[in-house]
Design a protein around this motif. Structure first.
Motif, PDB file in Angstrom:
ATOM      1  N   ALA A 123       0.815  -1.225   0.000  1.00 41.92           N
ATOM      2  CA  ALA A 123       0.000   0.000   0.000  1.00 41.92           C
ATOM      3  C   ALA A 123       0.848   1.274   0.000  1.00 41.92           C
ATOM      4  O   ALA A 123       0.346   2.350  -0.289  1.00 41.92           O
ATOM      5  N   THR A 124       2.130   1.146   0.294  1.00 43.86           N
ATOM      6  CA  THR A 124       2.985   2.328   0.402  1.00 43.86           C
ATOM      7  C   THR A 124       3.496   2.762  -0.972  1.00 43.86           C
ATOM      8  O   THR A 124       3.434   2.006  -1.950  1.00 43.86           O
ATOM      9  N   THR A 125       4.022   3.980  -1.013  1.00 47.46           N
ATOM     10  CA  THR A 125       4.651   4.474  -2.241  1.00 47.46           C
ATOM     11  C   THR A 125       5.789   3.553  -2.653  1.00 47.46           C
ATOM     12  O   THR A 125       5.955   3.243  -3.844  1.00 47.46           O
ATOM     13  N   LYS A 161       4.358   0.345  -4.275  1.00 48.72           N
ATOM     14  CA  LYS A 161       3.855   0.569  -5.632  1.00 48.72           C
ATOM     15  C   LYS A 161       4.995   0.872  -6.611  1.00 48.72           C
ATOM     16  O   LYS A 161       4.991   0.403  -7.751  1.00 48.72           O
ATOM     17  N   LYS A 201      -4.688  -6.417  -3.525  1.00 47.79           N
ATOM     18  CA  LYS A 201      -5.723  -5.381  -3.521  1.00 47.79           C
ATOM     19  C   LYS A 201      -5.156  -3.963  -3.578  1.00 47.79           C
ATOM     20  O   LYS A 201      -5.638  -3.125  -4.323  1.00 47.79           O
ATOM     21  N   GLU A 202      -4.139  -3.705  -2.781  1.00 47.58           N
ATOM     22  CA  GLU A 202      -3.578  -2.346  -2.719  1.00 47.58           C
ATOM     23  C   GLU A 202      -3.007  -1.911  -4.076  1.00 47.58           C
ATOM     24  O   GLU A 202      -3.061  -0.730  -4.426  1.00 47.58           O
ATOM     25  N   ASP A 254      -6.063  -1.470  -6.678  1.00 48.59           N
ATOM     26  CA  ASP A 254      -6.848  -0.252  -6.471  1.00 48.59           C
ATOM     27  C   ASP A 254      -6.171   1.012  -6.998  1.00 48.59           C
ATOM     28  O   ASP A 254      -6.782   2.073  -7.017  1.00 48.59           O
ATOM     29  N   ASP A 255      -4.927   0.903  -7.446  1.00 53.45           N
ATOM     30  CA  ASP A 255      -4.188   2.050  -7.980  1.00 53.45           C
ATOM     31  C   ASP A 255      -4.383   2.086  -9.501  1.00 53.45           C
ATOM     32  O   ASP A 255      -3.788   1.289 -10.235  1.00 53.45           O
TER      33      ASP A 255
END
Length: 195
Positions: free
Chosen positions: A27-29, A32, A62-63, A66-67
């Motif tokens: 989920a973090t920068t 990603k 999921k994280e 979702d991006d």
């Protein structure tokens, strides 16, 4: 640390660390960015199976899923990797795997501008693998699914030739007539109408 290894050419260590980041903090920068680096690296290295594998992994997290910008990149590279892997298999005369990837491409990306080409190529590879009935079914699917495809005339000519090879002259005549009627300016039309 992953970027340092990567920047200094220690790709194996760097890639493992990027993968660890994706798996632990997606989920973090950093998570990603690591996913972008991984799929981009494999794409740049023409490692199509690795791109496809990472594309599948990205959708399962999921994280990442979702991006939207990450998924746009993923979809672009995934589509091209499937098509490129299919072309590589075809070039290596691996018609079974080429067919599978061309069909996968069309299934995953039916609205892609190359989806008709994928079905057409799948049909040709099935024919090369002596799967004439499958080839004919795929060609018909391409004609039906993509009525505006520039490859329809080629598919119709192939269907006529295939039915002729099977000594099904009635079906061959149907496809040759269809070719001549729908594509009168095609160089094969005059001959097709007389078969």
């Amino acid at each position: 640390a992953a970027q340092v290894f990567f920047d200094h050419g220690h790709y194996g260590v760097g890639l493992k660390r990027f993968e660890n980041i994706v798996n632990t903090i997606p989920a973090t920068t950093q998570g990603k960015t690591s996913a972008r680096i991984l799929i981009g690296f494999y794409y740049e290295q023409s490692k199509w199976s690795d791109v496809i594998s990472w594309a599948s992994k990205m959708v399962s997290i999921k994280e990442l899923r979702d991006d939207s910008s990450l998924m746009t990149l993923r979809n672009t590279l995934y589509a091209q990797a499937i098509f490129n892997r299919a072309n590589a298999a075809e070039k290596a005369s691996d018609y079974t795997n080429a067919t599978a990837d061309f069909l996968l491409f069309q299934k995953e990306f039916p609205n892609n501008p190359s989806a008709d080409r994928a079905l057409y190529n799948a049909s040709l590879n099935q024919q090369k693998a002596s799967n004439l009935e499958d080839s004919m079914a795929t060609a018909k699917k391409m004609i039906d699914t993509y009525p505006r495809s520039s490859l329809r005339a080629d598919a119709m000519a192939n269907l006529g030739e295939s039915y002729e090879a099977l000594a099904d002259l009635g079906s061959a005549a149907k496809w040759y007539t269809e070719l001549g009627t729908r594509f009168p300016s095609d160089k094969r039309s005059a001959t097709a109408l007389y078969n």
